[in-house]
Design an enzyme around this catalytic site. Structure first.
Site, PDB file in Angstrom:
ATOM      1  N   ARG A 147       0.818  -1.214   0.000  1.00 40.66           N
ATOM      2  CA  ARG A 147       0.000   0.000   0.000  1.00 40.66           C
ATOM      3  C   ARG A 147       0.851   1.263   0.000  1.00 40.66           C
ATOM      4  O   ARG A 147       0.537   2.248  -0.698  1.00 40.66           O
ATOM      5  CB  ARG A 147      -0.963  -0.011   1.189  1.00 40.66           C
ATOM      6  N   LYS A 203       2.219  24.951  -4.567  1.00 37.86           N
ATOM      7  CA  LYS A 203       1.014  24.360  -3.980  1.00 37.86           C
ATOM      8  C   LYS A 203       1.155  22.841  -3.982  1.00 37.86           C
ATOM      9  O   LYS A 203       0.463  22.116  -4.694  1.00 37.86           O
ATOM     10  CB  LYS A 203      -0.221  24.814  -4.747  1.00 37.86           C
ATOM     11  N   LYS A 234       4.971  39.681  -4.819  1.00 33.76           N
ATOM     12  CA  LYS A 234       3.535  39.601  -5.070  1.00 33.76           C
ATOM     13  C   LYS A 234       2.854  40.841  -4.507  1.00 33.76           C
ATOM     14  O   LYS A 234       3.499  41.756  -3.997  1.00 33.76           O
ATOM     15  CB  LYS A 234       2.986  38.310  -4.473  1.00 33.76           C
ATOM     16  N   GLU A 245       4.965  39.859  -9.760  1.00 34.62           N
ATOM     17  CA  GLU A 245       3.570  39.676 -10.143  1.00 34.62           C
ATOM     18  C   GLU A 245       2.968  41.024 -10.523  1.00 34.62           C
ATOM     19  O   GLU A 245       3.090  42.004  -9.784  1.00 34.62           O
ATOM     20  CB  GLU A 245       2.799  39.066  -8.975  1.00 34.62           C
ATOM     21  N   ASP A 265      -1.007  38.094 -13.531  1.00 36.57           N
ATOM     22  CA  ASP A 265      -1.988  37.476 -12.645  1.00 36.57           C
ATOM     23  C   ASP A 265      -3.420  37.714 -13.090  1.00 36.57           C
ATOM     24  O   ASP A 265      -3.865  38.860 -13.237  1.00 36.57           O
ATOM     25  CB  ASP A 265      -1.795  38.016 -11.225  1.00 36.57           C
TER      26      ASP A 265
END
Length: 285
Positions: free
Chosen positions: A102, A137, A169, A198, A219
């Protein structure tokens, strides 16, 4: 494609197994109770769906951590496979094979899912000149593995963390007072670190490039605005479309002339690739 650090992979395998076993000295109570200690078997790692494979070395490390060393990989990472394809054949003590099952499947299914998802994005924008980027992320403590999976799928890694690239940013711009002030502050404090900025408007893009930026994050811009930015600063900085991108519209955004599409979903929302471990039937004695 840069490979994973073998020492990091071995440590990951040990920690992942310990989680499933309740600690480094834990046991698989079911396998210990039902399988003789001297029983040996052969298993096949098999694709249950079509996709792109990534993480075979990690699966191998999991089996190695339980003492199984006969791992015969039949394909390489980055390979497109189909349902029923055998990815690897593994031989060893049956208890160990089932103990590792597993954990090995969780890891390779996850990474292969990311590679498969990434390949869909790269195929969608093929021929446009743009490339697919990942983001930060990622699953905590699995970033090297997940970014490796992106590479296996044909994507490109953006930055590994907060340490290797400065990314200015909105909050940094507000805190510093302006794009120019923020850029100058980063350049002064860390002169050798790449700086990305950004921006949300053409004016901000021009200001960032004038300040010295050579990589801009555009963005949440629609294609028409992206085209305006490309016309204003294209060739002076690398341009990345980011925010709200979907696979269905990927080509539309890539054809604006940007260099990259940034896709957080590669690592935070990819479904797994279904992979199984099949025990071969035992010969009658």
């Amino acid at each position: 494609m840069n490979q994973l650090d073998p020492a990091w992979v071995a440590d990951l395998a040990q920690r992942a197994l310990a989680e499933d076993l309740g600690g480094p000295d834990g046991v698989d109570v079911t396998s210990v109770a039902t399988i003789p200690a001297d029983q040996v078997d052969v298993v096949d790692l098999v694709a249950r769906a079509s996709g792109v494979i990534a993480g075979l070395s990690v699966a191998q490390a999991v089996f190695s951590a339980v003492g199984v060393t006969e791992f015969d990989a039949r394909v390489g990472d980055g390979t497109v496979v189909h349902r029923g394809d055998v990815l690897a054949t593994i031989s060893g003590p049956t208890r160990a094979l089932l103990t590792a099952e597993r954990t090995a499947l969780n890891l390779i299914s996850r990474t292969s899912g990311i590679a498969t998802h990434t390949r869909r994005w790269t195929a969608a924008i093929e021929g446009t000149g743009a490339r697919v980027l990942d983001t930060r992320k990622t699953t905590p403590l699995l970033r090297p593995l997940e970014k490796y999976a992106v590479r296996a799928g044909g994507g490109t890694n953006k930055r590994m963390g907060l340490y290797d690239v400065a990314m200015i940013k909105d909050n940094h711009k507000l805190a510093a007072g302006s794009i120019t002030a923020a850029y100058d502050a980063v350049r002064s404090a860390f002169p050798d670190v790449p700086v990305q900025v950004e921006v949300t408007t053409v004016a901000e893009a021009v200001e960032a490039v004038t300040a010295g930026a050579t990589f801009l994050l555009l963005d949440n811009m629609e294609p028409a605005l992206l085209c305006e930015v490309v016309a204003a600063v294209g060739g002076k900085a690398e341009l990345e479309a980011t925010g709200g991108l979907t696979l269905e519209r990927a080509r539309e955004f890539a054809e604006t002339g940007v260099d990259y599409l940034s896709v957080g979903a590669l690592t935070h929302s990819s479904p797994i690739l279904d992979i199984a471990l099949d025990l071969r039937p035992r010969k009658a004695s």
